[in-house]
Design an enzyme around this catalytic site. Structure first.
Site, PDB file in Angstrom:
ATOM      1  NE  ARG A  15      35.602 -68.681 -19.006  1.00  0.00           N
ATOM      2  CZ  ARG A  15      34.524 -68.170 -17.904  1.00  0.00           C
ATOM      3  NH1 ARG A  15      35.161 -68.503 -16.751  1.00  0.00           N
ATOM      4  NH2 ARG A  15      33.365 -67.986 -18.296  1.00  0.00           N
ATOM      5  CG  ASP A  16      32.825 -74.441 -23.815  1.00  0.00           C
ATOM      6  OD1 ASP A  16      33.212 -75.685 -23.048  1.00  0.00           O
ATOM      7  OD2 ASP A  16      31.784 -74.260 -24.208  1.00  0.00           O
ATOM      8  CB  ILE A  17      39.281 -75.011 -26.351  1.00  0.00           C
ATOM      9  CG1 ILE A  17      39.442 -73.595 -26.769  1.00  0.00           C
ATOM     10  CG2 ILE A  17      39.762 -75.866 -27.647  1.00  0.00           C
ATOM     11  CD1 ILE A  17      40.881 -72.940 -26.632  1.00  0.00           C
ATOM     12  CB  THR A  55      32.382 -78.790 -22.455  1.00  0.00           C
ATOM     13  OG1 THR A  55      31.642 -77.708 -23.315  1.00  0.00           O
ATOM     14  CG2 THR A  55      31.798 -80.104 -22.960  1.00  0.00           C
TER      15      THR A  55
END
Length: 168
Positions: A15-17, A55
């Site tokens: 969920r935050d690559i 992000t």
């Protein structure tokens, strides 16, 4: 990508690559770091203020919409597509001065093909990136393994599945 595949096999979505969470290890092997926002597939958690965690530039449309259903491996495929886009073009595929402008672009604006920004990007990579970044999860690669296989085919100069599947 093997680390993301392993996480997905265990039912975990990162969920935050984003570029700062891709570290280059020994021998130039990329490694995904910071699983601080990772959750089980389908478990989208909101912060106390109601803002989605992640992000903004690298969030999938389903994260932007704060969907509780549908956040799965294809969410990370989308984010990997954004990272690949930025790697190929040195630009983000969406722009905005505010969080809401960025969200709106993710939800509504189709990304320009990378080759329109960086003329040396081969058509196969246009197809790969644009398929990974489809707004509808069902139109993306089903998983990171399929994305990785297409990247390997493109690097070897072979036809990619994204082009056959109408990735452009």
């Amino acid at each position: 990508l093997a680390g993301v595949e392993a996480a997905h096999a265990a039912g975990i979505v990162h969920r935050d690559i984003k570029p700062s969470n891709v570290l280059i290890g020994a021998g130039g092997v990329p490694r995904i770091a910071d699983f601080g926002l990772a959750k089980g597939a389908g478990d989208l958690e909101l912060s106390l203020t109601g803002e989605v965690l992640g992000t903004p530039y690298y969030m999938s449309p389903e994260q932007v919409r704060a969907e509780r259903e549908g956040v799965d491996a294809r969410t990370d495929v989308y984010s990997l597509g954004v990272v690949l886009y930025e790697l190929l073009t040195l630009e983000r595929p969406v722009a905005g001065r505010t969080y809401h402008e960025i969200q709106d672009a993710i939800l509504k604006a189709p990304p320009r093909p990378p080759s329109e920004i960086a003329r040396d990007v081969p058509p196969a990579f246009d197809a790969i990136v644009l398929r990974a970044m489809q707004k509808a999860p069902e139109r993306r690669y089903a998983d990171v393994a399929a994305l990785a296989a297409d990247v390997r085919r493109a690097c070897a100069g072979r036809p990619v599945a994204a082009a056959r599947a109408g990735g452009l």
